[in-house]
Design a protein around this motif. Structure first.
Motif, PDB file in Angstrom:
ATOM      1  N   ARG A  11      -9.682 -79.295 -32.027  1.00 26.61           N
ATOM      2  CA  ARG A  11     -10.297 -78.325 -31.106  1.00 26.61           C
ATOM      3  C   ARG A  11      -9.826 -76.909 -31.368  1.00 26.61           C
ATOM      4  NH1 ARG A  11      -9.286 -82.740 -26.587  1.00 26.61           N
ATOM      5  NH2 ARG A  11     -11.345 -83.728 -26.524  1.00 26.61           N
ATOM      6  N   ASP A 308     -12.313 -84.870 -20.442  1.00 28.96           N
ATOM      7  CA  ASP A 308     -13.153 -83.899 -19.733  1.00 28.96           C
ATOM      8  C   ASP A 308     -13.845 -84.517 -18.519  1.00 28.96           C
ATOM      9  OD1 ASP A 308     -12.482 -81.986 -21.555  1.00 28.96           O
ATOM     10  OD2 ASP A 308     -14.452 -81.838 -22.509  1.00 28.96           O
ATOM     11  N   ARG A 332     -14.899 -79.142 -23.935  1.00 29.33           N
ATOM     12  CA  ARG A 332     -16.224 -78.826 -24.473  1.00 29.33           C
ATOM     13  C   ARG A 332     -16.697 -77.495 -23.890  1.00 29.33           C
ATOM     14  NH1 ARG A 332     -19.737 -84.446 -24.323  1.00 29.33           N
ATOM     15  NH2 ARG A 332     -18.123 -85.819 -25.215  1.00 29.33           N
ATOM     16  N   SER A 349     -10.904 -73.589 -20.887  1.00 27.45           N
ATOM     17  CA  SER A 349     -10.915 -74.160 -22.233  1.00 27.45           C
ATOM     18  C   SER A 349      -9.561 -73.890 -22.887  1.00 27.45           C
ATOM     19  CB  SER A 349     -12.031 -73.535 -23.070  1.00 27.45           C
ATOM     20  OG  SER A 349     -11.798 -73.760 -24.450  1.00 27.45           O
TER      21      SER A 349
END
Length: 458
Positions: A11, A308, A332, A349
Motif C-alpha cells: 500500500r 477495511d 482503499r 488512509s
C-alpha cells in the motif's frame, strides 16, 4: 532528483509510486509478487521488476546504479535493511530510506548508520499514523492537523458546523472576533470545489476550511468555525495491532481508554503491556459487546484493524449506538472519498498519512515537511529559503512582487520563533520557513524552481 527506485509494491509503495509518476519522476518499482505489480504497470507510466528486494542482481536489473533515491518499504524490516546496505556498498545510491517497524531495531539507532545498514532516513508508518491520530484526539473539531516549524504553527482543516460563529459570515469578519490572534484562511472547499478565499468570501455549513495560525492561537481560532465540540474523555479503540497498541500507549495517561482485540493471545499481551488501558477480547462488530461496554458513553471510537470492512462496519455500528465521534483507518482510497464526512467523521488512509514524510526527501530544495491534503489532491509544504537578493528569486521581495504558480498560496512565514501571516507587503528574508498551500500539484516543479537558490550561489 529524478530517478526513484521503490522496493515493495504494497500500500505504501504503490501509493508513493502513483504520486511520483503524477509528478513526472522516473520510477521503478520492485516486488517478488507479480500480482501486485501488474495493476501498477497497467495504469501508470513506470517500470516494474519482479524479484527479491534484497538481491544484488535484482537491484542491478532495477537500475540501482543510476537512481537518485531508493525507498525500501517491503513488509520485512530485515529485507529493507539489507537492501539499503547493498544499495550503499555496491551501487552508491545517494539517498536511502527504509521502513522499519520492529521497536527493538528502532531502539538501536546506531544500526542505521553509514557504517552499518546505511539507512539515511528511517520511516515508521505505524508511528506516523499514531502521531496523526493523537493530534486529532487533542483537536476533536479538526479533520486534519498539520505541524510546521517544530510545532510553532499549525494548519487545521475544519468543517463549518451549524451554529458556528463564522457560519454565514465573511472572512473579513474573522479578525474582529479574534482580536490580536492572527490566522490565515488558506482554502475553502465547497462540494469538492476549491474556492480561493478573500475577505469577501462567505462561509457556509458544510464548507471544508483550511486555516493556518500560531500554535498558541489555534484553539481560539477553531472555536470560530465549530459549534463547540464535546471534550474527549472516553476513547474506545478497535484493533490492537501496531497502530492500536501505539495509540493506546500514547494516550492512556490522559484519557479513559478501552481497547477491543479479537485475538486472545494478542489481547493477553496487550493487557500486560498497557496497564492503564482496559483490554477486551472480542469483535468490535459485536453489538452485544458494544452495548455491554456502554458505547453510547464513548466520546471517540477509533477503528484501527487491518480490515477495511470491519473498520467501516464497527464505526457505523458504534455511531448508530450513540458513540460521539468516529475515526476509521481505510486502506482503499475509493472508500475514503466515499465515507469521509458521513456517518464516519474521519476516514484516514495510512498511505496518505505516511506519504508526506517520504516526499519531503524527494522534493528539490530545502524542504522541511510535506503534508498530503484531501486524500492526496492537494499538498502543504514547509520550505526554507536561502541566499541573497542576487542569488534568490524571492529574498528581499514583497509577496505581491512574487509570481506564484496557479493554485499555490503562501500562507505564513516562520522567522525564528515568530509566526507571521503572509500579507501582500511582507518582505521575505533568508532562512525564512515558508508554509505553502498547493492545490494544483502539477506546479510542484515550478514551486521548487521559484524558491531554490540560483546556481551562482554555489
Amino acid at each position: 532528483m529524478s530517478r526513484i527506485l521503490i522496493l515493495g509494491a504494497g500500500r505504501v509503495g504503490s501509493s508513493v509510486a502513483e504520486q511520483l509518476v503524477q509528478e513526472k519522476y522516473d520510477v521503478t518499482i520492485v516486488d517478488s509478487n507479480p500480482a501486485l505489480l501488474k495493476p501498477l504497470a497497467d495504469r501508470l507510466d513506470l517500470r516494474t521488476i519482479v524479484g527479491e528486494a534484497g538481491s544484488p542482481l535484482t537491484l542491478r536489473e532495477a537500475g540501482a546504479a543510476d537512481c537518485d533515491l531508493m525507498l525500501a518499504v517491503t513488509p520485512s524490516d530485515e529485507v529493507n535493511m539489507v537492501a539499503c546496505k547493498i544499495a550503499h556498498e555496491l551501487f552508491n545510491v545517494p539517498t536511502r530510506l527504509g521502513r522499519i517497524r520492529q521497536s527493538d531495531y528502532l531502539q538501536q539507532p546506531q544500526l542505521f548508520s553509514e557504517a552499518n545498514f546505511a539507512i539515511d532516513h528511517v520511516i515508521t508508518p505505524a508511528q506516523i499514523v499514531t502521531d496523526y491520530l493523537v493530534s486529532l484526539i487533542e483537536t476533536p473539531e479538526a479533520l486534519q492537523v498539520l505541524d510546521f516549524g517544530a510545532g510553532r504553527a499549525l494548519m487545521v482543516a475544519v468543517r463549518i458546523q451549524t451554529g458556528a460563529p463564522m457560519d454565514g459570515k465573511a472572512i473579513s469578519d474573522l479578525q474582529q472576533a479574534l482580536g490580536s490572534a492572527e490566522c490565515r484562511v488558506v482554502s475553502i472547499y465547497r462540494k469538492n470545489q476549491r474556492i480561493r478565499p478573500n475577505g469577501d468570501s462567505v462561509l457556509h455549513v458544510g464548507d471544508e476550511v483550511f486555516i493556518v495560525a500560531a500554535q498558541r492561537y489555534i484553539r481560539k481560532v477553531i472555536r470560530e468555525f465549530s459549534a463547540g465540540e464535546k471534550p474527549i474523555r472516553r476513547v474506545t479503540i478497535a484493533g490492537g495491532g501496531n497502530v492500536g497498541f501505539r495509540l493506546a500507549h500514547a494516550i492512556q495517561g490522559d484519557y479513559q481508554v478501552k481497547l477491543v482485540e479479537c485475538d486472545r493471545r494478542r489481547a493477553q499481551w496487550l493487557a500486560e503491556a498497557l496497564p492503564a488501558t482496559l483490554v477486551l477480547h472480542g469483535e468490535a462488530t459485536n453489538e452485544d459487546l458494544l452495548e455491554t461496554e456502554q458505547i453510547e458513553r464513548c466520546d471517540l471510537f477509533l477503528a484501527l484493524t487491518s480490515d477495511d470492512e470491519d473498520n467501516i462496519m464497527s464505526s457505523l455500528l458504534a455511531k448508530q449506538m450513540g458513540a460521539g465521534k468516529t475515526i476509521a483507518i481505510i486502506n482503499r482510497s475509493s472508500y475514503v472519498d466515499l465515507l469521509q464526512g458521513g456517518r464516519i467523521d474521519v476516514a484516514l488512509s495510512p498511505a496518505q498519512a505516511t506519504i508526506g514524510s517520504l516526499l519531503a526527501h524527494v522534493r528539490r530544495g530545502d524542504i522541511v515537511a510535506v503534508h498530503s491534503l484531501r486524500r492526496g489532491a492537494a499538498e502543504a509544504i514547509e520550505l526554507i529559503i536561502h541566499g541573497t537578493q542576487d542569488t534568490s528569486r524571492v529574498i528581499g521581495r514583497r509577496i505581491e512582487e512574487i509570481k506564484l504558480p496557479s493554485g499555490v498560496d503562501l500562507a505564513a512565514i516562520i522567522r525564528g520563533d515568530a509566526v507571521i501571516m503572509a500579507h501582500h507587503d511582507t518582505v521575505l528574508e533568508s532562512n525564512d520557513h515558508l508554509i505553502l498551500f498547493i492545490d494544483n500539484k502539477t506546479h510542484i516543479r515550478e514551486v521548487e524552481k521559484l524558491f531554490s537558490v540560483k546556481l551562482g550561489f554555489f
